[in-house]
Scaffold this motif. Structure first.
Motif, PDB file in Angstrom:
ATOM      1  N   ASP A  88     -31.814   9.913  56.757  1.00 38.76           N
ATOM      2  CA  ASP A  88     -32.412   9.775  58.107  1.00 38.76           C
ATOM      3  C   ASP A  88     -31.554  10.367  59.100  1.00 38.76           C
ATOM      4  O   ASP A  88     -30.192  10.051  59.285  1.00 38.76           O
ATOM      5  CB  ASP A  88     -32.390   8.242  58.232  1.00 38.76           C
ATOM      6  N   LEU A  89     -32.122  11.222  59.735  1.00 39.37           N
ATOM      7  CA  LEU A  89     -31.517  12.011  60.862  1.00 39.37           C
ATOM      8  C   LEU A  89     -30.494  11.144  61.740  1.00 39.37           C
ATOM      9  O   LEU A  89     -29.281  11.534  61.961  1.00 39.37           O
ATOM     10  CB  LEU A  89     -32.233  13.104  61.513  1.00 39.37           C
ATOM     11  N   GLN A  90     -31.066  10.352  62.429  1.00 41.94           N
ATOM     12  CA  GLN A  90     -30.472   9.570  63.398  1.00 41.94           C
ATOM     13  C   GLN A  90     -29.508   8.674  63.063  1.00 41.94           C
ATOM     14  O   GLN A  90     -28.325   8.553  63.685  1.00 41.94           O
ATOM     15  CB  GLN A  90     -31.555   8.939  64.084  1.00 41.94           C
ATOM     16  N   LYS A  91     -29.690   8.170  61.679  1.00 37.65           N
ATOM     17  CA  LYS A  91     -28.676   7.198  61.254  1.00 37.65           C
ATOM     18  C   LYS A  91     -27.243   7.999  60.800  1.00 37.65           C
ATOM     19  O   LYS A  91     -26.394   7.618  61.012  1.00 37.65           O
ATOM     20  CB  LYS A  91     -29.280   6.333  60.071  1.00 37.65           C
ATOM     21  N   ARG A  92     -27.748   9.230  60.191  1.00 41.43           N
ATOM     22  CA  ARG A  92     -26.651  10.151  59.912  1.00 41.43           C
ATOM     23  C   ARG A  92     -25.828  10.690  61.137  1.00 41.43           C
ATOM     24  O   ARG A  92     -24.596  10.770  61.154  1.00 41.43           O
ATOM     25  CB  ARG A  92     -26.986  11.262  59.175  1.00 41.43           C
ATOM     26  N   ALA A  93     -26.554  10.755  62.081  1.00 39.98           N
ATOM     27  CA  ALA A  93     -25.903  11.243  63.363  1.00 39.98           C
ATOM     28  C   ALA A  93     -24.886  10.050  63.962  1.00 39.98           C
ATOM     29  O   ALA A  93     -23.745  10.295  64.592  1.00 39.98           O
ATOM     30  CB  ALA A  93     -26.869  11.410  64.457  1.00 39.98           C
ATOM     31  N   ARG A  94     -25.237   8.823  63.586  1.00 41.93           N
ATOM     32  CA  ARG A  94     -24.298   7.558  63.961  1.00 41.93           C
ATOM     33  C   ARG A  94     -23.247   7.804  63.237  1.00 41.93           C
ATOM     34  O   ARG A  94     -22.079   7.492  63.913  1.00 41.93           O
ATOM     35  CB  ARG A  94     -25.170   6.420  63.944  1.00 41.93           C
ATOM     36  N   ASP A  96     -21.667  10.551  61.674  1.00 40.66           N
ATOM     37  CA  ASP A  96     -20.994  11.600  62.166  1.00 40.66           C
ATOM     38  C   ASP A  96     -20.207  11.363  63.651  1.00 40.66           C
ATOM     39  O   ASP A  96     -19.363  11.773  63.870  1.00 40.66           O
ATOM     40  CB  ASP A  96     -22.083  12.739  62.347  1.00 40.66           C
ATOM     41  N   GLU A  97     -21.178  10.647  64.465  1.00 36.28           N
ATOM     42  CA  GLU A  97     -20.584  10.505  66.077  1.00 36.28           C
ATOM     43  C   GLU A  97     -19.194   9.512  65.722  1.00 36.28           C
ATOM     44  O   GLU A  97     -18.194   9.838  66.020  1.00 36.28           O
ATOM     45  CB  GLU A  97     -21.567   9.587  66.615  1.00 36.28           C
ATOM     46  N   ALA A 159     -24.083   1.931  61.415  1.00 31.37           N
ATOM     47  CA  ALA A 159     -25.428   3.087  61.522  1.00 31.37           C
ATOM     48  C   ALA A 159     -26.438   2.003  61.385  1.00 31.37           C
ATOM     49  O   ALA A 159     -27.520   2.428  61.246  1.00 31.37           O
ATOM     50  CB  ALA A 159     -25.258   3.867  60.474  1.00 31.37           C
TER      51      ALA A 159
END
Length: 240
Positions: A88-94, A96-97, A159
């Motif tokens: 999931d793009l947004q979970k992965r972004a969390r 990565d953040e 996440a």
């Protein structure tokens, strides 16, 4: 050829890799590299990582440095469960953040407090300057407040509802000052509950196994350091 991981379990990133690999049944050969003995400075190890740091990975003729890069390599090579590094793009972004932020915050501040409390008096033979310890503690407390407010918030994990690489990397880092004698979980109930969930997700026995050496860090003596490494560590610490 079996995948090789070059680790010193006194190092937080090495412990995160060890726990991740073991909890996901990733087959690897554990190559112990003792930093205090200067084993990362040998020509043999230089062939694995020219940067002469741990952790390092060798997979056949392929070698890789940097703990986050190695974690992501293992995620993709062994197709570990999605929650570790979500599709999931947004979970992965969390994830990565947090992994982008932690290097100069939780990791750096926790390491500084650990080195100040444990290694500085050991290597110099002098008491810890109170102002130095106070400053290191204050810096870590700022980072902890940011961690709770920005990254953890009111979620079970960073996440969302399941553990990710971000949680594992974070908790392993936070254990470093704890074993140096600073109980950062005291009076932080949200952090304490998150710690419990992370340990349960990877397995408490495995978590303790990975931390066995660092648990006994206060028994470390100066004669366990190679003379050149002792001097090197001392000069680095005095500059902080």
């Amino acid at each position: 050829m079996e995948l090789e991981l070059y680790l010193d379990l006194l190092s937080q990133p090495c412990r995160a890799l060890y726990i991740f690999a073991r909890s996901n049944n990733i087959p690897f050969e554990f190559k112990r590299v003792q930093l205090a003995k200067g084993q990362h400075k040998t020509e043999e190890f230089r062939k694995v990582n020219v940067l002469m740091k741990v952790p390092a990975l060798r997979d056949g003729s392929f070698t890789l440095a940097e703990s986050i890069a190695i974690l992501l390599y293992l995620v993709q090579k062994f197709k570990t469960p999605d929650h570790w590094y979500p599709s999931d793009l947004q979970k992965r972004a969390r994830v990565d953040e947090y992994l982008s932020w932690q290097h100069t915050n939780i990791h750096a501040k926790g390491s500084k407090l650990f080195l100040t409390k444990v290694l500085l008096p050991l290597l110099t033979g002098q008491p810890i300057p109170p102002e130095k310890l106070e400053f290191a503690t204050e810096e870590l407390n700022v980072a902890l407040k940011q961690f709770e407010e920005k990254f953890l918030q009111d979620k079970p994990f960073i996440a969302g509802s399941e553990i990710s690489l971000a949680d594992l990397v974070a908790l392993v880092d936070l254990m470093q000052p704890v074993y140096a004698g600073y109980d950062l979980f005291e009076e932080r109930p949200k952090l304490t509950e998150w710690r419990r969930r992370v340990e349960e997700a990877v397995g408490k026995q495995l978590f303790q196994e990975a931390h066995k050496e660092i648990m006994n860090i206060k028994n470390l003596t100066a004669d366990q350091f190679a003379p050149e490494m002792m001097e090197n560590f001392k000069q680095q610490l005095l500059k902080q």
